[in-house]
Scaffold this active site. Structure first.
Site, PDB file in Angstrom:
ATOM      1  CG  HIS B 190     104.853  44.684  -8.472  1.00  0.00           C
ATOM      2  ND1 HIS B 190     105.004  45.488  -9.585  1.00  0.00           N
ATOM      3  CD2 HIS B 190     105.435  45.355  -7.447  1.00  0.00           C
ATOM      4  CE1 HIS B 190     105.653  46.590  -9.251  1.00  0.00           C
ATOM      5  NE2 HIS B 190     105.922  46.541  -7.959  1.00  0.00           N
ATOM      6  CD  GLU B 318     106.164  50.994  -0.906  1.00  0.00           C
ATOM      7  OE1 GLU B 318     106.011  50.452  -2.008  1.00  0.00           O
ATOM      8  OE2 GLU B 318     107.110  50.739  -0.148  1.00  0.00           O
ATOM      9  CB  CYS B 414     112.839  48.691  -5.790  1.00  0.00           C
ATOM     10  SG  CYS B 414     111.990  49.726  -4.598  1.00  0.00           S
ATOM     11  CB  CYS B 415     114.773  53.517  -4.960  1.00  0.00           C
ATOM     12  SG  CYS B 415     113.016  53.479  -4.514  1.00  0.00           S
TER      13      CYS B 415
END
Lengths: 650, 650
Positions: B190, B318, B414-415
């Site tokens: 990532h 996603e 995370c958001c």
């Protein structure tokens, strides 16, 4: 409820010879059964290995190795045998095929345990975990398919061996399950054995099988959910990772069946359950159960069914979602679910003698079930979308279940053999009979011989129904029968004409959607001509996915646009529903087909460059002619886009 | 490439006071940071426990227990700290908040291993498995967030402790990874650490961090895929079940980055990677790398981006799918992905000084990023659909990722902190400066002070841009600067007028989308007035999901219809794009908003009963007025349907 339901005319009494159906039925014997046999024996190079026969050999002590495949792998053999049985029954005995079947049955017999238990997964892999996970184990589901196959084989050949094998297994199941103390009070996670037990009862006359089916139905969803109780037990072991987060609606075990008002959960599970409910409602003359069937049928067909007879609109878990949620591109609509819908509908038609059920049976068979198989019989759809853009059917995305091309075989290979057995037993959907009447539900050219009112009658149906809406039925017998011929008038027929001999019947007698021809003479020629013009059909505006769109139908056939005929980007097309549709018989297209043309418009891509994604450029349109072909034939030419619903010019 | 890119104006030099943005920015300090602090400490009753601080305490030896949470759980603390840092920097120091942060940093320091390693998952749970699964382990991703937070905290407070902690960790990473023999030749599954290492280099001046970032970028996707080599190694252990069937496109490791032409895989991974590529392209004046950035940017924004600035159209994984595949109801469009898009776009704007990048940054921030947070700051969207029908957002279906209501917190959280840190650092997106120029990218009322051409200049921007398209920029300095003020002319602006003092500029100088005001006097008042009329926007006809549909926009804001204003069944609505749009300032609505009305029609449900699903009943329509509100505000009133794209009357 009618005291006497319609029954099937035995398959060997029906000879089908129909321009539309023959090409498919022929495939069963010529292509599908040999191919599937090779698959079951792992002899197909580029198909997923089945390991099915190997599993039986291991269980029978004839081979070494581990069980491989899904927990319900045995059912592939069962469905193959059932299709073989129906083929022998309907197309005539075949020594070579029967020998293969007999050998397979011998092997199954050797794989059966001493106590009658029969399931290679549990026998080889988890002998201590029999009946410890009814939610996922599929033992009763697998038993159901074995029983169905055995009954079909017995009916076709008169040979008892397979019937005896499954009867021993069914006896064990009767000893294992039931309301009595000490027995297991569970029920199948995947319904199927219930309807099979009814068939076994009808074949053997043993009422205990019927009673057990009734027990499974009556206990389902009653009290604390059985599957959640089961999870707490010592030997319980989860089988499928995707069962984490399990909800009882998935297996229709959230409520007692008589209290269920909406079609929920996994679509195949649902319609197999409802089929058994219908069987038992009749056998026990149980009006409450029949009412539940009607309620569920209505919810499913009036709120949750595609115009193609597809059901199960969620791509995840193959399940129903909510009323009017019928997305066209990401849906599941499994082929097996539409087969189950036809099974349920046929039972309801037989019990109620109401043509509305056969309307849906016809819809499911002529559209989704046939779309499930390629015209060469060599590949299959599991998932049946109503709109496809091949570019976005990408693995490891939310569209990965949608395939724009039929597949040779599947890891979970339920659909191909299910389609095969349905085609091989098509006769059951054509005719139904009670003591005094012959009902004709599907206009498929065929002949049969049966008793109508104690008079042996020969029936010859000559149908060009799909071409011009016309069917002629000849009845020949030694004497007048006083019986009745009931001809289904399809719900979509706006007008029709009937002749009895040369006489046109001016005021036909219609009963629950059937045209009744009574007091049959020794020789009759009944001709019916239905309006068969292509038409525009619309969805209830609550179906958000279809709003402002029209679908072209002709008779029972749903039509679709394919990229091959209409160029790419089918979403850019509008249809002008105020303009007439034009029909063209194309002898060379798709084995002979009536194609339909419509006037419409296309959004132009002029004024847009490849660099522009959004801008203030209203669409410009040009006139085009759209060409539609039957949905059941889609994907048989070049791979490309397909769409059933077309945006209307408003 | 420009030799000198634009740089951020430090946050503490910018004071934002803007009617539109203040309400959100205020939430960061007043609501989000305290709420997130409680979440990190597991003090929120009805939210999923984070266990984040507990993990650090365990790793620090201050508490007993096991690690809990995802492998990247530490990043929640990092993002919280980064948001705190930005808040201290932009809103002024706050003793209480700083104390909390300092204590947390102390704890982080104690949780750091002797050799500099910092990651509670691996320290507590898998100490022997450091760096053994770069594909899934998220160690470098987590390191990246720690580094970003530390740099922000150092910039805000001047305190070095956190910076020293992450520098020690970065040094260990430098010792561990690199081209030299004996070092690990892998790269992050990532991306994130790459852009963080650039920040660390800029904060510390240590070139080794920049070189390591370059190494990670240059080695990615080169040769045999590293992640597949890794799987064969002894200590490798799979972490996420959904990584079975992994394809290297998922992490943009399918090709060397300079050869990648299309935006592939997980959208957040993609834009974090591209952001670092842009950083390195500039730092090394690497034109090839910049070209790769431009190619990927263009593919992403011209073929794979929603009109809201959302990216990643597959609900599963996603991820990006294919060109023009932009379904409106089942898409993912993660809030974090749009934040990453803004990060990448801002870098490209700074490097190229081309306004087209800031257009997209504005689009992402004003639409998807803001939609991600409720107007009370207490709930968040992870997934940002452009069309919602709450009834079919059902768990355990293919729509289960779509939530019609913002959620309090998420298992993978995370958001919310990502939105918080973006709001707290909004200043970086407003202004950019090079030696002689001040660039204004976003018209947000604010003031700042900086050197323009060696002259200290005070800048006061008064913007009513979203209301009437007007912005006034006052510049005050002691002497004329010979510098330049560059004002972005948004791509959507059809006409604009500029005044310098009382003088209207008749032939404005436009350079790459910026209006250039040169030779700045000691005192300037520049007023720009852009056309701000609501407009219809259309998608390229290749976007099948939007064909025949229009979207209402006003300035950068995408508008949507909500059920609250338009009744249920938004799919039954048509908009008449030939009729003018009407704007209404509604002071009481959604904190003060310009709503937009359009003329249209609605398909009536008359002539349909609840029992009818399909029939030959063409739609009938009635005239209606449609009311649209900004998309960023959707779901802040009653839960209901929402739609961005509205079918046009053709």
């Amino acid at each position: 409820m009618e005291k006497e339901k319609l029954t099937d005319v035995p398959l060997h009494q029906i000879q089908i010879k129909d321009a539309f159906w023959d090409k498919y039925i022929r495939l069963v014997k010529d292509v599908i059964l040999p191919y599937q046999w090779n698959t079951l024996n792992d002899n197909v190079k580029d198909a997923a290995p089945s390991h099915c026969i190997k599993n039986f050999k291991i269980a029978a002590g004839e081979a070494e190795g581990d069980f491989e495949g899904a927990v319900f792998q045995d059912t592939d053999v069962a469905k193959w045998l059932e299709a073989v049985a129906f083929t022998l029954d309907s197309s005539g005995r075949d020594e070579k095929l029967e020998k293969l079947a007999d050998e397979t049955i011998d092997l199954i017999g050797k794989a059966q345990c001493e106590d009658g238990y029969l399931n290679t997964y549990f026998t080889i892999k988890e002998p201590d975990r029999r009946w410890t996970n009814l939610k996922e184990g599929h033992e009763l589901y697998t038993a159901g398919h074995m029983i169905e196959a055995a009954v079909a084989y017995y009916n076709a050949t008169g040979k008892r061996k397979f019937l005896d094998i499954v009867s021993r297994f069914a006896d064990l199941i009767c000893e294992t399950f039931g309301p009595e103390e000490g027995k297991c009070h569970g029920y199948p996670g995947h319904p199927e054995v219930e309807l099979a037990l009814v068939k076994l009862y009808r074949a053997t006359g043993q009422k205990r099988y019927l009673d057990l089916a009734k027990y499974f139905i009556d206990t389902r969803g009653v009290g604390e959910n059985y599957f959640f109780q089961e999870e707490k037990k010592e030997k319980y072991q989860q089988i499928f990772p995707e069962f984490a987060g399990y909800v009882p609606e998935y297996s229709q075990s959230h409520l007692p069946v008589r209290e269920q008002k909406t079609a929920e959960g996994h679509a195949v599970r649902a319609v197999y359950l409802y089929s058994a409910m219908a069987d038992l409602a009749y056998e026990y003359q149980d009006e409450t159960l029949l009412d539940a069937c009607k309620t569920l049928w209505n919810n499913m067909t009036e709120k949750r069914m595609y115009i193609t007879g597809g059901i199960g609109s969620s791509g995840l878990l193959e399940r129903f979602t909510t009323d009017y949620d019928l997305p066209n591109d990401r849906n599941y609509s499994e082929s097996c679910a539409s087969i189950g819908l036809a099974m349920f509908g046929n039972r309801m038609a037989q019990i109620t003698k109401d043509a509305k059920y056969a309307d849906i049976v016809e819809k499911a068979l002529y559209n989704t079930v046939l779309a499930g198989i390629a015209m060469d019989g060599k590949s299959f759809f599991y998932v049946n979308p109503l709109e496809v853009w091949p570019d976005n059917c990408i693995e490891r995305t939310s569209m990965e279940h949608v395939k724009p091309v039929r597949q040779k075989w599947f890891g979970v290979a339920c659909c191909p053999p299910n389609i095969a057995r349905t085609l091989a037993s098509l006769g059951q959907y054509i005719y139904g009979a009670d003591e005094n009447s012959l009902y004709i539900n599907l206009y498929i050219s065929s002949q049969t011989k049966l008793l109508i009112g104690e008079t042996e009658t020969e029936v010859i149906m000559e149908s060009s129904f799909l071409k011009d809406g016309t069917v002629t039925v000849h009845l020949e017998s030694e004497k007048a029968s006083k019986g009745t011929l009931a001809l289904r008038i399809p719900g979509y027929t706006k007008e029709f004409t009937v002749w009895r001999g040369v006489q046109r019947i001016e005021t036909p007698l219609i009963k629950k959607g059937y045209l009744m021809i009574t007091d049959l003479a020794a020789s009759e020629e009944i001709k019916i001509s239905c309006d068969m013009k292509a038409r525009f059909v619309y969805a209830n505006p609550k179906v958000r996915a279809d709003e402002g769109k029209a679908c072209i139908m002709r008779g029972p056939l749903v039509y679709c646009l394919e990229e091959t005929d209409n160029g790419e980007n089918l979403s850019s097309l509008y249809v002008d529903t105020k303009e007439a549709l034009t029909e063209n018989w194309e002898e060379q297209l798709l084995g002979g087909v009536m194609s339909v043309e419509a006037k419409g418009k296309r959004i132009l891509e002029d004024h847009w460059t490849a660099e522009e994604l959004y801008k203030e450029q209203p669409p410009e349109l040009k006139n085009v002619t759209l060409k539609a072909v039957p949905y059941c034939y889609w994907g048989n030419r070049k791979t490309g886009e397909m769409a059933v619903w077309i945006r209307q010019l408003i």
